[in-house]
Each structure stands twice: as structure tokens, then as C-alpha cells.
Design a protein around this motif. Sequence first.
Motif, short mmCIF file in Angstrom:
data_model
loop_
_atom_site.label_atom_id
_atom_site.label_comp_id
_atom_site.label_asym_id
_atom_site.label_seq_id
_atom_site.Cartn_x
_atom_site.Cartn_y
_atom_site.Cartn_z
N TYR A 2 0.83 -1.20 0.00
CA TYR A 2 0.00 0.00 0.00
C TYR A 2 0.87 1.26 0.00
N MET A 3 1.87 1.30 0.89
CA MET A 3 2.71 2.49 0.98
C MET A 3 3.53 2.69 -0.29
N SER A 4 3.94 1.61 -0.94
CA SER A 4 4.75 1.74 -2.15
C SER A 4 3.94 2.29 -3.31
N GLU A 5 2.62 2.09 -3.29
CA GLU A 5 1.77 2.57 -4.38
C GLU A 5 1.10 3.91 -4.05
N ALA A 7 8.29 5.27 5.54
CA ALA A 7 6.88 5.65 5.59
C ALA A 7 6.09 4.71 6.50
N MET A 8 6.38 3.42 6.44
CA MET A 8 5.70 2.46 7.32
C MET A 8 5.99 2.74 8.78
N LEU A 9 7.26 3.01 9.07
CA LEU A 9 7.63 3.31 10.45
C LEU A 9 6.90 4.54 10.96
N LEU A 10 6.92 5.62 10.18
CA LEU A 10 6.33 6.87 10.63
C LEU A 10 4.82 6.76 10.77
N LEU A 11 4.17 6.01 9.89
CA LEU A 11 2.72 5.85 10.00
C LEU A 11 2.36 5.07 11.25
N ILE A 12 3.05 3.94 11.49
CA ILE A 12 2.72 3.11 12.65
C ILE A 12 3.13 3.79 13.96
N ALA A 13 4.42 4.15 14.04
CA ALA A 13 4.91 4.74 15.29
C ALA A 13 4.32 6.12 15.53
N GLY A 14 3.88 6.78 14.44
CA GLY A 14 3.36 8.12 14.57
C GLY A 14 1.99 8.20 15.19
N HIS A 15 1.34 7.05 15.39
CA HIS A 15 0.04 7.11 16.07
C HIS A 15 -0.13 6.03 17.13
N GLU A 16 0.43 4.84 16.91
CA GLU A 16 0.10 3.71 17.77
C GLU A 16 0.49 3.94 19.23
N THR A 17 1.71 4.39 19.46
CA THR A 17 2.12 4.59 20.85
C THR A 17 1.37 5.76 21.49
N THR A 18 1.02 6.77 20.70
CA THR A 18 0.30 7.92 21.25
C THR A 18 -1.13 7.53 21.62
N VAL A 19 -1.75 6.66 20.84
CA VAL A 19 -3.08 6.14 21.21
C VAL A 19 -3.02 5.54 22.60
#
Length: 374
Positions: free
Chosen positions: A174-177, A203-215
Amino acid sequence: MTTAVGSVFSAVLDPVNRHDPYPLFTSLRREPVSVTADGRYVVSTFDAVSALLPDPRLSSAGAVTDLVGLPPSFLMQDPPDHDRLRRLAYRPLGPHWVADLEPKLVALAGELAGDLRPSTVDIVDDFAYPLPIRVICALLGVPLADEPRFRVWIDRALTAVQPDRGALEELAEYMSELRAAPGLLRDLAADGGMSRAELVSTAMLLLIAGHETTVNLIANSALVLLRRPLWCDRLVAEPGLEIRFVEEVLRHDPPVQMLTWRTALDDIPVAGTTIPRGASVTLLLAAANRDPARFAHPDRFDPDRRPAPHLAFGAGIHYCFGAPLARLEAQVALRTLAPILAGARLLEDPPEYRLSAVLRGPRHLRVALDHRQP
């Protein structure tokens, strides 16, 4: 050092203990460095963990390379590649990127709070999750309309200590496209400093880490308010208290409980034990943050305690890239939620927790707002 620790560490990983792993961490701290039956070294005291976090002899490299056919993100790399990729990811943001987001964060938090009707609501699904996911999608240039798709992949990838291969592969595709709207991903692509594969991995790191831990940080904070309504009153009455409150949540119940992907590049003496070259090492951040040798009355939640550095965001070159944003999001969330949760009732205690032993937070926080404050 004893292999008996293996049964205690296995209990930490068991979802049945997710609601309260801290007595297990107390048991593990009896030895600063222990070894499990399969040869994994488990490090649990503040001094030992803080000594190893920045140690260049402890490698983060190569943990997930074979899972998705991509180079690992900078989180899973050592210098010099780590330094190059992290610097490239940070460069387009600018020095004031977090402060510039605050007005938008305040407006978004107010919008989400306004949608919380006097009925049964889920603080995770209705507030703690949408706040950071909307922020990170806007920051990166990821279409928010695609959230139902990538949320499924991320949930599958984070349900266990080891990532789900299939989920990560789908997310990588998904991120590659992705045709990014104006945002960080487009800026990184235009910069040209990363290969296409490195860009997808970042991009995968920033998307996941950018919200998951803050949730999880927001949800853990909300749970404290629901269990101790006195803090709601104090947060309303004392502007600025939310800063200390968030730091105490990070210490007392951190969203990242442990780092499991370290490997010793050499023999490393620490706390009277030598971790041998090639050994797998797990650093228990949550155990270290409640070490009585470092914090007085460590199991007591007390935002008024004398400030002392915690390890919730790690240390050294891998110190959390998004720590400033996570702090601000949680502080804004607390200011917004405090007057609402003062009149709320927690419907399940303990609540249902996420399965992961690494990322700790309630999966749901169902509350009744029957007596909601105006």
C-alpha cells in the motif's frame, strides 16, 4: 543470573497478565540481568537499562529485514545508515514543526470531544485513536479515507512480540503505491536522498509509530483520570499540570513496555553480568521506570513527584523520533478530556487490553457520560 526467570518473563508475554504486568516486573528486577532458558538476556533495572540503551555494542540492525523484503527502517538500523535515514526523515519537518501543530491539535481535540454524547462511548475509538491518526495522516500525506484498510494491517502486525509478516507485506505494498498528497512523504521522495525501498520502509515506520504509541499514551492517561477523578479537577484548576501528568504516565505505565530486538555485537559487562557476543537482549523499559533504586515509591502514581528522567522514549541514537509530538498530543488530550471525564463512569475495570506485550494500552475504554460536566 538464573534461567528461572524464564517462567516469569513468559508470564509477562502471556496476555492473561496484560492488565497488570508490574508485579512480574518487580520479580524480574531482583536480578538486573537475567537469562531465559532459550538464552535471551532480560535487563530490568534502571541503571542497567539506561547503560545499555546508548551502548554501540548493542545492535538494533536486521530484525525485520526478511519479513517484508525491504531494508529495515532507521529504528532497526545502526550507524551510519541509521543516522543518514533519520536525518533525512527529520529534515523536511523544520525546527518548529511540533509547536506549529498545536493550534490544529487543540481544534481537532475540541471537535472530537464535541462528538462525545452523554451516553456510552469508547474513549479509545472515539478520541484516543482518531486524534493522532488524523494528525499523522495529515503530516505524512496519507489519505485519511484509507484508514479502515491500513488499520486492519497495523492491528494484525502489532498483536504479538514478532510482527505479522502478511500484514506488513500488505502495508508495504500500500505504501509503495501511495500517491501522497502534499506532506512529508512527498517531500522525502522529492529530496532524493532515500531509495524507493528506503522511503517505503520509513513511511511504514512513521505511519505506525506516529500514532500507535500515542493512542496508548492517551488511553493510559484517560484511565488514570477515570480511576482517580480528583486528577480531573486538578487538571482543570491548574493549567500546566498536564505536562507533569503526561511525564508521570510515561514513567508509571509507558506505552512501549520493552525493546526486544537488540543483539550484542561484543561481550558486554553490565551490572555484574557479561552479556555474550551474539546474544539476544530485551530491555524492559517499564520495569526500569518503576525501579525503587531510582524512584521513591515507584508504584505510586504521583505527578507531583520531583522530576526525574524516565526511559519511556528510550535513550541514545534511537531516542523516540516522535517524542515531542506524542507529548503535545497527550497534553492537549488531557486538557480536553479532564472536564468531560470528571463526570464519567468506567464500565469495565480492568478494561480489555491489547494483546501485545510490547505496546501496552487498553483496546477499549468504555465509559458512561451520564453525568457529563458542561
